[in-house]
Design a protein around this motif. Structure first.
Motif, PDB file in Angstrom:
ATOM      1  N   SER A  98      32.539  25.076  -0.541  1.00  0.00           N
ATOM      2  CA  SER A  98      32.931  25.557   0.789  1.00  0.00           C
ATOM      3  C   SER A  98      33.101  24.391   1.749  1.00  0.00           C
ATOM      4  O   SER A  98      32.505  23.324   1.558  1.00  0.00           O
ATOM      5  N   ILE A  99      33.939  24.635   2.776  1.00  0.00           N
ATOM      6  CA  ILE A  99      34.191  23.640   3.822  1.00  0.00           C
ATOM      7  C   ILE A  99      34.041  24.328   5.161  1.00  0.00           C
ATOM      8  O   ILE A  99      34.731  25.320   5.441  1.00  0.00           O
ATOM      9  N   ASP A 100      33.132  23.845   5.985  1.00  0.00           N
ATOM     10  CA  ASP A 100      32.916  24.392   7.323  1.00  0.00           C
ATOM     11  C   ASP A 100      33.404  23.356   8.333  1.00  0.00           C
ATOM     12  O   ASP A 100      32.726  22.363   8.601  1.00  0.00           O
ATOM     13  N   LEU A 101      34.611  23.588   8.869  1.00  0.00           N
ATOM     14  CA  LEU A 101      35.192  22.625   9.798  1.00  0.00           C
ATOM     15  C   LEU A 101      34.431  22.572  11.114  1.00  0.00           C
ATOM     16  O   LEU A 101      34.334  21.513  11.740  1.00  0.00           O
ATOM     17  N   GLN A 102      33.912  23.711  11.535  1.00  0.00           N
ATOM     18  CA  GLN A 102      33.194  23.746  12.812  1.00  0.00           C
ATOM     19  C   GLN A 102      31.886  22.944  12.734  1.00  0.00           C
ATOM     20  O   GLN A 102      31.534  22.215  13.668  1.00  0.00           O
ATOM     21  N   GLN A 103      31.185  23.068  11.628  1.00  0.00           N
ATOM     22  CA  GLN A 103      29.914  22.360  11.450  1.00  0.00           C
ATOM     23  C   GLN A 103      30.087  21.004  10.768  1.00  0.00           C
ATOM     24  O   GLN A 103      29.118  20.285  10.562  1.00  0.00           O
ATOM     25  N   ARG A 104      31.316  20.670  10.405  1.00  0.00           N
ATOM     26  CA  ARG A 104      31.614  19.430   9.685  1.00  0.00           C
ATOM     27  C   ARG A 104      30.756  19.318   8.423  1.00  0.00           C
ATOM     28  O   ARG A 104      30.147  18.270   8.140  1.00  0.00           O
ATOM     29  N   LYS A 105      30.747  20.364   7.636  1.00  0.00           N
ATOM     30  CA  LYS A 105      29.874  20.405   6.469  1.00  0.00           C
ATOM     31  C   LYS A 105      30.658  20.810   5.222  1.00  0.00           C
ATOM     32  O   LYS A 105      31.463  21.728   5.244  1.00  0.00           O
ATOM     33  N   VAL A 106      30.405  20.101   4.128  1.00  0.00           N
ATOM     34  CA  VAL A 106      31.004  20.412   2.835  1.00  0.00           C
ATOM     35  C   VAL A 106      29.884  20.681   1.838  1.00  0.00           C
ATOM     36  O   VAL A 106      28.945  19.883   1.717  1.00  0.00           O
ATOM     37  N   SER A 107      29.984  21.805   1.128  1.00  0.00           N
ATOM     38  CA  SER A 107      28.982  22.162   0.119  1.00  0.00           C
ATOM     39  C   SER A 107      29.628  22.119  -1.260  1.00  0.00           C
ATOM     40  O   SER A 107      30.764  22.556  -1.444  1.00  0.00           O
ATOM     41  N   LEU A 108      28.879  21.592  -2.231  1.00  0.00           N
ATOM     42  CA  LEU A 108      29.369  21.447  -3.597  1.00  0.00           C
ATOM     43  C   LEU A 108      28.672  22.430  -4.524  1.00  0.00           C
ATOM     44  O   LEU A 108      27.574  22.912  -4.236  1.00  0.00           O
ATOM     45  N   HIS A 113      25.284  18.845  -0.490  1.00  0.00           N
ATOM     46  CA  HIS A 113      26.067  19.168   0.700  1.00  0.00           C
ATOM     47  C   HIS A 113      26.047  17.969   1.636  1.00  0.00           C
ATOM     48  O   HIS A 113      25.087  17.191   1.664  1.00  0.00           O
ATOM     49  N   TYR A 114      27.136  17.809   2.381  1.00  0.00           N
ATOM     50  CA  TYR A 114      27.288  16.658   3.263  1.00  0.00           C
ATOM     51  C   TYR A 114      27.812  17.079   4.628  1.00  0.00           C
ATOM     52  O   TYR A 114      28.696  17.942   4.725  1.00  0.00           O
ATOM     53  N   THR A 115      27.280  16.456   5.643  1.00  0.00           N
ATOM     54  CA  THR A 115      27.869  16.521   6.973  1.00  0.00           C
ATOM     55  C   THR A 115      28.649  15.221   7.156  1.00  0.00           C
ATOM     56  O   THR A 115      28.124  14.141   6.890  1.00  0.00           O
ATOM     57  N   TYR A 116      29.894  15.331   7.564  1.00  0.00           N
ATOM     58  CA  TYR A 116      30.777  14.167   7.566  1.00  0.00           C
ATOM     59  C   TYR A 116      31.133  13.711   8.984  1.00  0.00           C
ATOM     60  O   TYR A 116      31.047  14.483   9.949  1.00  0.00           O
ATOM     61  N   SER A 117      31.547  12.461   9.075  1.00  0.00           N
ATOM     62  CA  SER A 117      32.113  11.952  10.323  1.00  0.00           C
ATOM     63  C   SER A 117      33.615  12.196  10.342  1.00  0.00           C
ATOM     64  O   SER A 117      34.180  12.604  11.356  1.00  0.00           O
TER      65      SER A 117
END
Length: 430
Positions: A98-108, A113-117
């Motif tokens: 999943s990709i959460d653009l609002q939270q800047r979070k990607v789950s594998l 899971h990562y929060t990105y810049s």
């Protein structure tokens, strides 16, 4: 549990601390991989992770050469961890869940899971069978190394069985090869098979005139979206192959069954019997792109993400995208040269942002069109002005693609660099 621990062990500890939000690149196609490689060359200091579900990058424009034996598989398939060795880029083999653009979070899928810049979306397209009953079960796709290997085995099996077939009807089915979809892939594959199959069958002692190749297209023309001159060149090439190629336009495939294709044309329903049915149409955006929470107006009619001229999402400037999942204001062909240049432009803009500068508009230069139209034969339309056909076109196509390979490819690439430079300069200077 062990797989998750192995994945975590691959990631340097500095990448998973709260103080250092990484740049994530999702998808290792042309845009994603070359973004990573350019960032490495620029000495990009932000921790960067490339995530792909496969181990290896596949240079898809040269899949035909692997099928035909014109090029070894090792030339077009390269492991990401080897390509990125000592690059400063971390590679993770995993599925994006999943990709959460609002939270800047990607789950594998592994649980990571990562929060990105910053995020780079290069997820590419997937095969869609457009609701055609039986298409997924009874056709062979052509977009991966595995597909090329499967198709090659299927073709050889049919030819060998045809030499021992007990009835003429069985032989006809075995020697009928159908390609569904007359876009770039369908046309290039058809031309390749029209040279390859006679060569293989003749070596088995078969009569090559028994081979029948059908190219089926729903629309009124082959190569939709290309110019008429290129289309005519492709049609001429198909007609002059050593075996007959029948192009069936305005023909809709309604169902596929074992060794049977049900079609509709001229308001009539027909059945075509063939042992080999190849699906080359129906590429759609990755389902993950459909799940993104994008404000209204942020997608085109095909569901692709709309980009600014700097290759950022309109409503999420920290997110860049390229390749099949995105579209610029002035759409460009979904080709390797476009995706490659998008990767370079994205890397430049990420570097600019890391240094406190503003991103700049991407300048994508179309060097021309390259199409394989048979064994050792291609058309190279250079800068959409000069068209070179035949073996010379083949040399240009090979040289141009090999220069894009993300590795030195031993000495072979070096020996071809001069060919590309000399031929392009010679043609431009005509």
């Amino acid at each position: 549990m062990s797989n998750t621990l192995d994945k975590i062990a691959e990631v340097p500890q500095r990448l998973i601390t709260p103080e250092t939000l990484p740049t994530l690149i999702l998808g290792g196609g042309f845009t994603g991989l070359f973004t990573a490689l350019h960032l490495s060359r620029q000495h990009y200091t932000t921790p960067t992770i490339l995530i792909d579900r496969d181990w290896s990058f596949i240079f898809k424009p040269l899949l035909y050469e692997v099928l035909s034996g014109e090029m070894n598989m090792q030339f077009i398939s390269h492991r990401y961890d080897a390509l990125l060795h000592k690059s400063g880029i971390t590679f993770i083999r995993d599925n994006v869940q999943s990709i959460d653009l609002q939270q800047r979070k990607v789950s594998l899928a592994s649980g990571l899971h990562y929060t990105y810049s910053n995020l780079v979306l290069s997820l590419g397209g997937v095969v869609s069978y457009s609701g055609v009953k039986g298409a997924k079960e009874y056709t062979v796709p052509f977009s991966t190394i595995e597909d090329a290997m499967t198709l090659g085995k299927q073709l050889r099996d049919c030819l060998q069985r045809a030499t021992q077939s007990e009835t003429l009807q069985q032989k006809k089915i075995l020697l009928t090869f159908v390609i569904l979809g007359a876009g770039r892939t369908g046309v290039e594959l058809t031309a390749t098979l029209a040279d390859l199959l006679p060569d293989w069958y003749d070596s088995l002692g078969g009569e090559i005139s028994d081979i029948r190749i059908l190219l089926i297209q729903r629309g009124k023309k082959i190569l939709k979206g290309d110019d008429d001159h290129l289309r005519q060149t492709a049609e001429d090439a198909l007609h002059k192959r050593s075996v007959s190629v029948k192009v069936m336009l305005e023909t809709t495939v309604t169902e596929v069954r074992p060794n049977i294709i049900v079609i509709k044309r001229n308001d009539q329903v027909e059945e075509i019997t063939a042992a080999t049915i190849i699906w080359t149409t129906g590429i759609v955006t990755n389902p993950l792109i459909d799940t993104l929470s994008i404000p209204e107006g942020g997608r085109d009619r095909q569901g692709r993400l709309k980009l600014t001229d700097t290759l950022e999402l309109i409503d999420f400037p920290e997110v860049f995208a390229g390749g099949d999942c995105a579209v610029m204001e002035h759409p460009l062909p979904l080709t390797a040269q476009v995706a490659y240049q998008q990767g370079a432009a994205i890397a430049h803009n990420l570097q600019a942002l890391s240094e406190g500068h503003s991103p700049i508009a991407a300048e994508i230069e179309m060097r021309g069109t390259l199409m394989k139209l048979g064994m050792n034969e291609s058309v190279a339309k250079i800068f959409d002005r000069y068209e070179v056909q035949g073996h010379l076109g083949h040399l240009i196509r090979q040289a141009a693609y090999i220069e894009l390979l993300p590795t030195l490819a031993s000495n072979f690439k070096g020996t071809l660099e001069w060919i590309s430079d000399e031929l392009f300069q010679r043609c431009v200077g005509v």
